[in-house]
Design a protein around this motif. Structure first.
Motif, mmCIF file in Angstrom:
data_model
loop_
_atom_site.group_PDB
_atom_site.id
_atom_site.type_symbol
_atom_site.label_atom_id
_atom_site.label_comp_id
_atom_site.label_asym_id
_atom_site.label_seq_id
_atom_site.Cartn_x
_atom_site.Cartn_y
_atom_site.Cartn_z
ATOM 1 N N LYS A 158 0.809 -1.210 0.000
ATOM 2 C CA LYS A 158 0.000 0.000 0.000
ATOM 3 C C LYS A 158 0.847 1.267 0.000
ATOM 4 O O LYS A 158 0.459 2.288 -0.574
ATOM 5 C CB LYS A 158 -0.932 -0.013 1.222
ATOM 6 C CG LYS A 158 -2.042 1.028 1.169
ATOM 7 C CD LYS A 158 -3.017 0.840 2.323
ATOM 8 C CE LYS A 158 -4.156 1.837 2.241
ATOM 9 N NZ LYS A 158 -5.124 1.652 3.347
ATOM 10 N N THR A 189 -6.915 0.608 -9.081
ATOM 11 C CA THR A 189 -7.961 1.623 -9.253
ATOM 12 C C THR A 189 -8.903 1.245 -10.382
ATOM 13 O O THR A 189 -10.135 1.376 -10.263
ATOM 14 C CB THR A 189 -7.332 2.998 -9.528
ATOM 15 O OG1 THR A 189 -6.524 3.384 -8.408
ATOM 16 C CG2 THR A 189 -8.399 4.048 -9.752
ATOM 17 N N GLU A 192 -11.201 -1.594 -9.227
ATOM 18 C CA GLU A 192 -12.232 -1.062 -8.334
ATOM 19 C C GLU A 192 -13.319 -0.350 -9.139
ATOM 20 O O GLU A 192 -14.525 -0.534 -8.886
ATOM 21 C CB GLU A 192 -11.609 -0.101 -7.324
ATOM 22 C CG GLU A 192 -12.622 0.496 -6.360
ATOM 23 C CD GLU A 192 -11.985 1.499 -5.400
ATOM 24 O OE1 GLU A 192 -12.642 1.844 -4.394
ATOM 25 O OE2 GLU A 192 -10.854 1.941 -5.652
ATOM 26 N N LEU A 219 -15.108 -7.446 -4.946
ATOM 27 C CA LEU A 219 -14.661 -6.132 -4.481
ATOM 28 C C LEU A 219 -14.044 -6.249 -3.089
ATOM 29 O O LEU A 219 -13.009 -5.625 -2.794
ATOM 30 C CB LEU A 219 -15.826 -5.147 -4.472
ATOM 31 C CG LEU A 219 -15.506 -3.709 -4.051
ATOM 32 C CD1 LEU A 219 -14.463 -3.085 -4.973
ATOM 33 C CD2 LEU A 219 -16.786 -2.861 -4.038
ATOM 34 N N TYR A 223 -10.166 -5.234 -2.063
ATOM 35 C CA TYR A 223 -9.773 -4.380 -0.937
ATOM 36 C C TYR A 223 -8.852 -5.145 0.017
ATOM 37 O O TYR A 223 -7.900 -4.582 0.562
ATOM 38 C CB TYR A 223 -11.015 -3.892 -0.194
ATOM 39 C CG TYR A 223 -11.822 -2.856 -0.937
ATOM 40 C CD1 TYR A 223 -11.207 -1.901 -1.733
ATOM 41 C CD2 TYR A 223 -13.222 -2.821 -0.828
ATOM 42 C CE1 TYR A 223 -11.951 -0.934 -2.415
ATOM 43 C CE2 TYR A 223 -13.960 -1.858 -1.502
ATOM 44 C CZ TYR A 223 -13.328 -0.929 -2.295
ATOM 45 O OH TYR A 223 -14.068 0.022 -2.951
ATOM 46 N N THR A 226 -5.350 -5.463 -1.504
ATOM 47 C CA THR A 226 -4.654 -4.172 -1.562
ATOM 48 C C THR A 226 -4.563 -3.495 -0.198
ATOM 49 O O THR A 226 -4.236 -2.314 -0.107
ATOM 50 C CB THR A 226 -5.346 -3.230 -2.563
ATOM 51 O OG1 THR A 226 -6.727 -3.074 -2.207
ATOM 52 C CG2 THR A 226 -5.264 -3.781 -3.978
ATOM 53 N N ASN A 228 -6.684 -2.457 1.933
ATOM 54 C CA ASN A 228 -7.659 -1.421 2.275
ATOM 55 C C ASN A 228 -8.671 -2.026 3.249
ATOM 56 O O ASN A 228 -9.819 -2.310 2.909
ATOM 57 C CB ASN A 228 -8.356 -0.902 1.008
ATOM 58 C CG ASN A 228 -7.444 -0.042 0.169
ATOM 59 O OD1 ASN A 228 -6.833 0.909 0.673
ATOM 60 N ND2 ASN A 228 -7.319 -0.367 -1.105
ATOM 61 N N TRP A 229 -8.202 -2.222 4.467
ATOM 62 C CA TRP A 229 -8.983 -2.951 5.459
ATOM 63 C C TRP A 229 -10.311 -2.259 5.760
ATOM 64 O O TRP A 229 -11.355 -2.932 5.898
ATOM 65 C CB TRP A 229 -8.174 -3.108 6.751
ATOM 66 C CG TRP A 229 -6.740 -3.471 6.549
ATOM 67 C CD1 TRP A 229 -5.640 -2.747 6.920
ATOM 68 C CD2 TRP A 229 -6.211 -4.671 5.941
ATOM 69 N NE1 TRP A 229 -4.482 -3.393 6.574
ATOM 70 C CE2 TRP A 229 -4.800 -4.591 5.977
ATOM 71 C CE3 TRP A 229 -6.803 -5.793 5.375
ATOM 72 C CZ2 TRP A 229 -3.960 -5.573 5.471
ATOM 73 C CZ3 TRP A 229 -5.973 -6.786 4.860
ATOM 74 C CH2 TRP A 229 -4.578 -6.679 4.914
ATOM 75 N N GLN A 231 -12.174 -0.428 3.876
ATOM 76 C CA GLN A 231 -13.138 -0.583 2.796
ATOM 77 C C GLN A 231 -13.598 -2.030 2.635
ATOM 78 O O GLN A 231 -14.727 -2.283 2.202
ATOM 79 C CB GLN A 231 -12.511 -0.083 1.489
ATOM 80 C CG GLN A 231 -12.265 1.420 1.476
ATOM 81 C CD GLN A 231 -11.500 1.850 0.236
ATOM 82 O OE1 GLN A 231 -10.299 1.613 0.113
ATOM 83 N NE2 GLN A 231 -12.183 2.489 -0.695
ATOM 84 N N ALA A 232 -12.747 -2.968 2.989
ATOM 85 C CA ALA A 232 -13.124 -4.381 2.852
ATOM 86 C C ALA A 232 -14.247 -4.758 3.812
ATOM 87 O O ALA A 232 -15.111 -5.581 3.478
ATOM 88 C CB ALA A 232 -11.900 -5.267 3.102
ATOM 89 N N SER A 340 -9.248 -8.112 8.608
ATOM 90 C CA SER A 340 -9.290 -6.657 8.416
ATOM 91 C C SER A 340 -9.457 -5.938 9.745
ATOM 92 O O SER A 340 -8.786 -4.938 10.028
ATOM 93 C CB SER A 340 -10.421 -6.282 7.457
ATOM 94 O OG SER A 340 -10.200 -6.841 6.171
#
Length: 464
Positions: A158, A189, A192, A219, A223, A226, A228-229, A231-232, A340
């Protein structure tokens, strides 16, 4: 559906004539160009048929493809007494398959080409069929790039994603374009955006498989991969709430089903009988005794027979019993939620989801608390977590639970990649072969390196 399949055959013959060298960006020419939503749908259906009939190797996968992924990791070992050689032999380690990943590369970019064709060439937009086509095209293009990213790019960092090498991004037809590799951040990106666009159509069509819920699960996967905890969590929770965990016989029946999607499985391959699908299934099943289950994996089952996965996954001879399966199911969402929350130091929530899964798998289970979590195994192959730090007991417990739950579903190899790319060796034909760190990232096919000026090969690979 029958008419769509007939149209598909025409389109498959046409696209087979396209030069392999130009699969990245060729715009088909000639008279057989789809015009109606039905024809565009048939183009997508040619890929969906591969999934349904169990011979897709790049999009969702098939039993044999998932078994090969297991052979790359540490859940199974090479047998010292039983061997398989010759055509179709299973890999002894990832080095046996690195060059053949070019087939997945080619197949996924061919899918991207066809999805681009639907997205930019289909004029019809207001009918339900057209909306289903758009939803599926965006979804499958996102899945194609997601699969390419995991195979052909380094593990996502990240903090450094804008500097990491990504993929050749192709979203429109351009006969002259020769796109070099973008950044890994740009690839993530795009994926997503494609998933969100697919979700916006709210597709419920089972014919097109990639429904709104399936795309949301992907999706959540994106997340998670990548890091993005935050958002997951909401996406994975929505899917888990809609597809609650099952247990006992319902669980084992779900994973044993042939030609059926049951329980909380959102998407699976091999729903229809076909000669190629049957070969993949029977081959994977037949090869299981040749790759004994590792003792370290078996030792993870501290509750032994009280854990439904213990007898379901292997027998006393260390032969795997769970047939490899290509699917998307909600137990993975539960594990995404647990991990996450753990990375966000939300220990209560992490423990809640970890215990939820264990409660559905272990009879008379003891709930984990921060005080009774098992110690991190200091001798384990994996030493570094996804953020590059040492495992905490909580993250280690989640890591081990994921390993048990998703055994024979093609997950372990990518878990090793996501958690430090550990190096290890195996015995092969009387010699010692090592899985080195660079091997977790497959080489870009030499064809593309030659075709595209300035195209950069992944580290560790040289042109012979």
């Amino acid at each position: 559906m029958k008419n769509m399949k007939n149209i598909s055959l025409v389109l498959i013959v046409f696209f087979a004539c396209v030069s392999c060298k130009e699969y990245l960006d060729v715009k088909p020419k000639g008279e057989v160009i789809p015009k109606t939503a039905e024809e565009f749908g048939a183009l997508l259906n040619s890929h969906l048929n591969e999934i349904d009939e169990g011979y897709d190797e790049a999009i969702l996968g098939n039993p044999m493809e998932k078994f090969e992924l297991e052979c790359f990791g540490d859940n199974v070992e090479n047998s010292l007494t039983r061997n398989v050689t010759g055509m179709g032999a299973i890999p002894k380690y990832v080095g046996d398959r690195l060059n053949s990943f070019r087939m997945e590369y080619r197949g996924l970019y061919s899918l991207i080409r066809n999805c681009n064709l639907v997205i930019h060439e289909m004029k019809e937009s207001d009918t339900d069929l057209a909306k289903s086509c758009y939803a599926t095209a965006y979804a499958m293009r996102g899945v194609a790039y997601y699969n390419l990213m995991r195979l052909f790019c380094e593990p996502y960092n990240k903090e450094k994603a804008e500097e990491q090498l990504g993929l050749s991004i192709v979203t429109r037809f351009d006969m002259e374009a020769r796109p070099k590799r973008s950044s890994l951040k740009e690839v993530a990106t795009l994926i997503e955006e494609d998933f969100k666009k697919a979700i916006s159509y709210h597709s419920k069509s089972e014919i097109y498989r990639y429904t709104e819920d399936v795309v949301k699960a992907y999706l959540a996967r994106l997340y998670f991969w990548t890091q993005n905890w935050e958002q997951a969590i909401p996406v994975a929770k929505e899917i888990l709430d809609a597809y609650p965990l099952v247990e006992g016989a319902v669980y084992t029946d779900m994973l044993s089903a042939r030609y059926a999607q049951q329980g909380n499985v959102l998407l699976r391959s091999y729903l229809l009988t076909s000669s190629s699908g049957d070969v993949n299934y029977n081959s994977a099943k037949g090869y299981l005794p040749v790759k004994p289950v590792s003792k370290r994996f078996i030792d993870l089952f501290e509750e032994k027979e009280r854990d439904v996965r213990y007898a379901f996954s292997f027998n006393a001879k260390r032969e795997a019993l769970k047939i490899p399966m290509a699917c998307v199911r909600s137990a993975e969402m539960c594990l995404i939620l647990a991990e996450s929350h753990a990375y966000l130091n939300q220990t209560k929530e992490a423990l809640d989801y970890l215990n939820l899964l264990r409660s559905k798998r272990i009879t008379g289970y003891t709930p984990y608390t921060m005080g009774n979590l098992p110690a991190v195994d200091e001798y384990a192959l994996v030493r570094i977590n996804a953020e590059g730090n040492a495992f905490t007991p909580l993250l280690w417990a989640i890591h081990c639970e994921r390993r048990k739950e998703l055994f024979m579903e093609g997950d372990r190899w990518f878990e090793l990649k996501r958690n430090g790319c550990p190096e290890f060796w195996c015995a092969k034909d009387g010699l010692k072969y090592e899985t080195q760190q660079f091997m977790y990232t497959a080489p870009i096919p030499s064809q593309d390196i030659d075709l595209i000026p300035g195209m950069i090969q992944n580290e560790g690979y040289v042109k012979l």
